[in-house]
Design an enzyme around this catalytic site. Structure first.
Site, mmCIF file in Angstrom:
data_model
loop_
_atom_site.group_PDB
_atom_site.id
_atom_site.type_symbol
_atom_site.label_atom_id
_atom_site.label_comp_id
_atom_site.label_asym_id
_atom_site.label_seq_id
_atom_site.Cartn_x
_atom_site.Cartn_y
_atom_site.Cartn_z
ATOM 1 C CD GLU A 129 -2.895 1.170 2.343
ATOM 2 O OE1 GLU A 129 -4.030 1.585 2.168
ATOM 3 O OE2 GLU A 129 -2.482 0.792 3.449
ATOM 4 C CD GLU A 265 -5.079 -1.948 5.622
ATOM 5 O OE1 GLU A 265 -5.628 -1.192 4.805
ATOM 6 O OE2 GLU A 265 -4.117 -1.592 6.326
ATOM 7 C CD GLU A 299 -3.258 -2.395 10.714
ATOM 8 O OE1 GLU A 299 -3.674 -2.524 9.544
ATOM 9 O OE2 GLU A 299 -2.820 -1.315 11.159
#
Length: 851
Positions: A129, A265, A299
């Site tokens: 990410e 996550e 998360e």
């Protein structure tokens, strides 16, 4: 004609979509290289002669398109477009509409920084990410392109390998193992993960049928229990809140030895910076335990909000993060109500209130044109202000209506992508309240209101205008402000809700008799500042004990903010602070100590600094005598944390010779392994204050212990202590350490901030930092979050001359990945310099009036 991909804001066409990836990766850990081959099953809405994939630094080998009718179509050319981080595969004929498959082989190298696939000590880990899956796979690397992933990896024998799915099959071939993982649910590419290394896991435990394990390096295996327990506690509570079962088969949590963010996550395989997962509850301060519980829960909340229902594009990243931030506190509060974690949430909100009072702030939801701009969004506005606005909306709608709207949203957009307005519509439907108006005003507009309050009998006059921390700046923006007024009258304490839409309004309070006092932000759930008139402030100050801890904190914080912005005097803030001498609540003391530390560090010098320290010692010394150094049997966490706040005040701010003399032998015993020398919550403050006045022998001892310490919180304590030594030679030694591997990449920004906060070393370090700015930036491996924090560290400088030098440095050598941070840091530093110049004589005069 230039191709669309020659633009860094290029977005993938929606006409070609992946349905499934079947990929095999072979890792060469020694050479830090990999080879890959995959089949991407595609859906083509219209015939096309090109397919665009994201890829960075990957060398594509054979590429083949297989049509549904069995035809094999070879590409005419492949063209790399570095600006948009894509590769365009062009074919000599149109590919037919409907289903097809693209076979691709490629090679690549591990990334040098903390993104893509990289080495963290002995562990190979991924971090994708916002948009770094393209460093490992040629793929459709935007969140709305969700697909199933079937991964196989070949890794050296003897290493553990983990991915999103559970291990399905394993074959061994001498030196290499081939591991096939269970195919995933549909996922965006940024949620795919792989971790390979000599890791050991806790035994598998199931909660409501979900297998959970927590992994670490063997020497840290004894630190996994608490993080495992936090996951086991959070999962059933999250399933109940969403009324939706967990979707990703299993939960693996892994502590990664070098990691840019706090955690990530990835579906079914959550990766963490070690300090956010691993601890020993017997020796960990409560702040570390709370932080781990909060991060684990954050998360896991994403497994629903983010992974199951995913944003369409990065402009709604805030919703992902704000929601998980708010949700984590809600769940942890249910698990451990004695921790009062909402007060910790308020301290995060306070940091966002400071940032959002700048002219250079940004709305919670802003335009994001490309993945790099998404990287800049990981800040306090996104997480903390976003979370605070959700909490404010929940407070206004009521918990039941809010939860029902949330469940409707999750059901409607299951396995798919959604935008913020989809959530507001669901909440409006569930609550019959004007949620779209409320939410979009707060997320689309930067800044927040300052509410003026005047009580006259039973009438309250309310006004609002935007709050700026810069003196004299005004604007007439308005918000729909959901307020809860709380007041005491003849009938006791009562609450009244008001939605303040106009720039001013008059409210008649329900009830009867004289209004003894009024708080205009009950429970401190609103994201705004309050300015009371002189009478209202005096009444609150006199009845401070009648307020909740969160309200006592807000009163101090708002008064401090008004003093900073020139709307109140520093004298008024210091007078109010002087009324908190009997304060016994640890969270309120934390707020008080933070304000006093700022005054001692920036707004007094020479004799005044010494005078101010003695005033602090007098204010809080008696409170410390009550609790003493050692914990009594059966003592509550509240008392332990109160003691820690008072030690920070007396040893850290007042630099009390008596406190430091007592701390010195205790720290020496603690460093020798005596766990009874200091109650765990005192360790950070005590080690820091003793290091400040420490000698070379102590410096060498901490330096020797730091790299081999298995507990990440203890290791960080030692690392930061090294930056604190005020002996000029030791300050110089710590500065040299910055450019060595002794300071891990993940820690460079914290270490840098420690060095610039060192009073004797600051000027020497700042001179060095300017000369070696490029080397300083290089230490971050170009990780965007770390670059942002390096820029923010410049805010610890004090004087006008340094402000001019910072401006010159950032003009000559801007940090493109941290444009927002540059603007915010310069503006904040300028305000700090102006405040210092204004405050020095004012505080001096106030100190002379104190007995």
């Amino acid at each position: 004609m230039a191709h669309a991909t020659e633009d860094k804001n290029f977005r993938l066409p929606l006409s070609v979509r992946p349905r499934r990836y079947a990929a095999t990766l072979t890792l060469d850990m020694e050479a830090r290289a990999f080879t890959g081959l995959q089949t991407i099953e595609l859906e083509l809405d219209t015939p096309t002669d090109e397919i665009v994939l994201h890829a960075i630094a990957l060398k594509l080998g054979e590429v083949v398109f297989r049509a549904a009718d069995g035809r094999i179509i070879m590409p005419a050319e492949t063209h790399e477009a570095p600006l948009s981080e894509t590769v365009v595969v062009r074919f000599g004929e149109k590919l037919p509409q409907g289903q097809g498959a693209l076979d691709v082989t490629w090679t690549g190298r591990f990334t040098e920084g903390l993104r893509g696939l990289y080495m963290a000590g002995k562990v190979a880990a991924t971090q994708f990410e916002a948009a770094d899956a393209r460093r490992l796979f040629p793929c459709f690397d935007e969140p709305s392109f969700k697909a199933r992933w079937a991964l196989t990896v070949q890794v050296p024998t003897g290493l553990t390998a983990l991915s999103n799915g559970a291990l399905e099959r394993e074959e061994s071939d001498g030196n290499m193992r081939r591991l096939t993982f269970k195919e995933t649910e549909v996922l965006s590419s940024y949620l795919i993960a792989l971790v390979v290394g000599p890791l050991v896991g806790t035994p598998e435990e199931r909660v409501e049928g979900i297998p959970v394990r927590t992994w670490a390096l063997p020497e840290k295996a004894h630190l996994t229990r608490f993080g495992q327990d936090a996951a086991l506690a959070a999962l059933p509570r999250l399933q109940a809140y969403f009324d939706l079962p967990y979707a990703f088969g299993k939960v693996d949590q892994v502590g990664i030895p070098d990691f840019e963010a706090g955690a990530m996550e990835n579906a079914g395989l959550i990766t963490y910076r070690e300090i956010a997962l691993l601890l020993d509850p017997a020796t960990a301060p409560l702040s570390v335990q709370k932080r781990v519980a909060e991060v684990v829960t954050h998360e896991l909340a994403h497994q629903w909000f983010g992974n199951w229902v995913t944003m369409v594009w990065w402009d709604d990243l805030w919703l992902n993060e704000a929601f998980a931030t708010w949700m984590a506190y809600k769940i942890v509060d249910d698990w451990k109500p004695d921790w009062r974690v909402w007060l910790d949430f308020d301290s995060g909100k306070a940091a966002a209130l400071h940032l959002d009072a700048l002219r250079s702030t940004h709305p919670i939801r802003g335009e994001v044109r490309n993945a790099h701009e998404a990287g800049e969004s990981f800040d306090l506005i996104t997480y903390e202000k976003g979370g605070a606005v959700l909490r404010m909306i929940e407070g206004f709608l009521g918990q039941d209506a809010f939860r029902e709207g949330m469940r409707q949203y999750m059901r409607k957009h299951a396995r798919a992508n959604a935008v913020a307005d989809d959530l507001w519509r669901a909440l409006a439907q569930a609550s019959s309240q004007p949620v779209l108006e409320l939410a979009n005003a707060w997320i689309g507009q930067s800044g927040y209101p300052q509410v003026g309050v005047t009580v006259n009998g039973r009438k309250v006059k309310l006004t609002q205008r935007r709050f700026y921390s810069e003196p004299g700046v005004k604007s007439d923006e308005r918000w729909p402000v959901p307020m809860v007024l709380k007041y005491a009258d003849a009938g006791g304490v009562r609450e009244q809700r008001v939605l303040l839409r106009e720039s001013e309004a008059e409210v008649t309070l329900e009830g009867s008799g004289e209004v003894k006092w009024l708080v205009a932000n009950a429970g401190s759930t609103g994201f705004y500042r309050v300015q009371y008139d002189a009478t209202g402030l005096e009444r609150l100050s006199a009845n401070v004990d009648a307020l909740e801890p969160s309200e006592r904190i807000s009163l101090l914080a708002d008064q401090w903010a008004l003093a900073r912005s020139g709307q109140a005097t520093l004298t008024a803030f210091l007078d109010l602070a002087g009324r908190y001498g009997q304060e016994e609540d640890d969270a309120v003391l934390d707020e008080l100590v933070g304000g006093l530390a700022y005054v001692e560090g920036r707004l007094v010098e020479g004799e005044d600094q010494e005078r101010f320290r003695r005033w602090v010692e007098k204010l809080l010394g008696a409170g410390f005598k009550k609790v003493g150094w050692d914990a009594a049997p059966g003592e509550t966490d509240r008392v332990k944390l109160r003691r820690a706040a008072l030690v920070r005040a007396l040893g850290g701010v007042a630099r009390s010779p008596e406190i430091i003399a007592e701390a010195r032998p205790r720290v020496a015993r603690a460093l020798d392994g005596d766990t009874t020398a200091l109650e765990p919550n005192l360790l950070d403050a005590a080690v820091g204050m003793v290091a400040r006045q420490g000698d070379r022998a102590l410096y060498e001892k901490i330096l020797e212990k730091m790299p081999v310490e298995p507990d990440p919180a203890t290791q960080r304590r030692y690392l930061m202590a090294l930056t604190a030594f005020e002996d000029p030679q030791l300050a110089d030694a710590a500065q040299k350490l910055f450019f060595t591997e002794k300071v891990k990449m993940q820690d460079v920004a914290s270490f840098l901030t420690g060095l610039i906060n060192n009073r004797t070393g600051r000027n020497m370090w700042w001179a060095e930092k300017q000369k070696r700015w490029k080397d300083v930036l290089a230490r971050t491996g170009a990780a965007p979050m770390l670059l942002r924090r390096v820029v923010e560290s410049l805010g610890a400088l004090r004087e006008r001359k340094q402000l001019d030098e910072v401006r010159k440095l950032l003009t000559a050598h801007p940090v493109e990945e941290a444009k927002q941070a540059m603007g915010q840091t310069l503006e904040k530093l300028e305000q700090d310099v102006v405040l210092r110049e204004r405050a020095l004589p004012e505080v001096r005069a106030w100190l002379q009036r104190q007995k």
